[in-house]
Design a protein around this motif. Sequence first.
Motif, PDB file in Angstrom:
ATOM      1  N   LEU A   1      10.715  -2.754 -65.126  1.00 60.48           N
ATOM      2  CA  LEU A   1       9.723  -3.189 -64.140  1.00 60.48           C
ATOM      3  C   LEU A   1       9.010  -1.959 -63.587  1.00 60.48           C
ATOM      4  O   LEU A   1       9.384  -1.426 -62.527  1.00 60.48           O
ATOM      5  N   PRO A   2       7.982  -1.472 -64.286  1.00 60.59           N
ATOM      6  CA  PRO A   2       7.259  -0.282 -63.819  1.00 60.59           C
ATOM      7  C   PRO A   2       6.723  -0.465 -62.406  1.00 60.59           C
ATOM      8  O   PRO A   2       6.286  -1.550 -62.024  1.00 60.59           O
ATOM      9  N   GLY A   3       6.786   0.598 -61.641  1.00 57.21           N
ATOM     10  CA  GLY A   3       6.308   0.558 -60.269  1.00 57.21           C
ATOM     11  C   GLY A   3       7.355   0.133 -59.264  1.00 57.21           C
ATOM     12  O   GLY A   3       7.076   0.077 -58.059  1.00 57.21           O
ATOM     13  N   LEU A   4       8.566  -0.162 -59.736  1.00 51.55           N
ATOM     14  CA  LEU A   4       9.629  -0.601 -58.839  1.00 51.55           C
ATOM     15  C   LEU A   4      10.084   0.546 -57.939  1.00 51.55           C
ATOM     16  O   LEU A   4      10.375   1.644 -58.414  1.00 51.55           O
ATOM     17  N   ASP A   5      10.144   0.275 -56.639  1.00 52.54           N
ATOM     18  CA  ASP A   5      10.722   1.230 -55.687  1.00 52.54           C
ATOM     19  C   ASP A   5      12.205   0.890 -55.566  1.00 52.54           C
ATOM     20  O   ASP A   5      12.566  -0.144 -55.004  1.00 52.54           O
ATOM     21  N   ALA A   6      13.057   1.719 -56.131  1.00 55.46           N
ATOM     22  CA  ALA A   6      14.494   1.445 -56.163  1.00 55.46           C
ATOM     23  C   ALA A   6      15.262   2.654 -55.661  1.00 55.46           C
ATOM     24  O   ALA A   6      14.944   3.797 -56.002  1.00 55.46           O
ATOM     25  N   ARG A   7      16.283   2.378 -54.834  1.00 51.72           N
ATOM     26  CA  ARG A   7      17.057   3.451 -54.223  1.00 51.72           C
ATOM     27  C   ARG A   7      18.547   3.107 -54.273  1.00 51.72           C
ATOM     28  O   ARG A   7      18.915   1.947 -54.480  1.00 51.72           O
ATOM     29  N   VAL A   8      19.371   4.126 -54.050  1.00 53.73           N
ATOM     30  CA  VAL A   8      20.821   3.955 -54.065  1.00 53.73           C
ATOM     31  C   VAL A   8      21.359   4.151 -52.655  1.00 53.73           C
ATOM     32  O   VAL A   8      21.009   5.115 -51.977  1.00 53.73           O
TER      33      VAL A   8
END
Length: 297
Positions: free
Chosen positions: A66-73
């Motif tokens: 999913l390009p453009g996804l803002d994902a964090r841990v």
Amino acid sequence: MSSSTGPGSGLPVRMPRPRQSGRHRRPEPVSAPEGAPTLVLAVPGGPSPEVRGLAEEVLSIARSELPGLDARVGYVEGAGAEFPALAEVLTQAVTAGPERGAGAAPVPVVVPLLAGPDSVHLRAIRQAVLGSGTGAGLTDVLGPHPLLAEAVHVRLSEAGLARADRARLFTVATAADGIVLAAVGGEEAVQAAGITGMLLSARLAVPVLAAALDTEGSVAETAGRLTDAGSRQLALAPCVIGPEVPPGLLAAGAKEAGCAMAEPLGAYPAVGKLVLSAYMNAVGIAPERPPHGSALR
């Protein structure tokens, strides 16, 4: 010298490929809508460089889908800049709106990095989400799911404990004829893992029974049931991602069952896809194919 309407003489011209029509047309790639909520991966257990690498790889898989996804841990037991705590990551995500040019950011979506309903770790994740005061949504865990059965199968084959492909008629001398599918989280986790176990049994054509690593005597009892049913060469197959299992517990389970052991699921590609599926279902992003994920609860 090139003109204003085309490339210079002698240079190849790359023409756009015509779009296919009809039933064989490839689906248009899906990308994250502008202003979509942040995906926060909730990592249970004690953080470490190895756990961080695993979590980042899982999110890398999700971002590639999913390009453009803002994902964090966010780490349930984290602290500090190296391993930021889940509540802190959620707070940062909701205050990042002006930086992203969209005013106040939508509430994040938290996806637990858990293969099954581990009550202890889920309770800690819920407490962190509620304690953040962000109103973040929490999806269900990743399993049971056919993709987890695939991942367990691959880990068994990597350890030489199962055929890599049932359609290929070759033998594996060390292939197990009975599988103890190891979960953590007590009876509820065992029941959920049992569904994945049925799918795994169909793939391997051998009996598979689930056991709780964190329940005393569960692994030995399950191994005994398999040997009583005729299995002579057992294998312990972890139906866990990895960070949720205390160090040494898997090895102790294999010793209790008296058998060899495969590796945890880790950052197998299916794990990243299931994380993304849970997120997309929660925010209503339609995938290229019908998703098999989880909704917010």
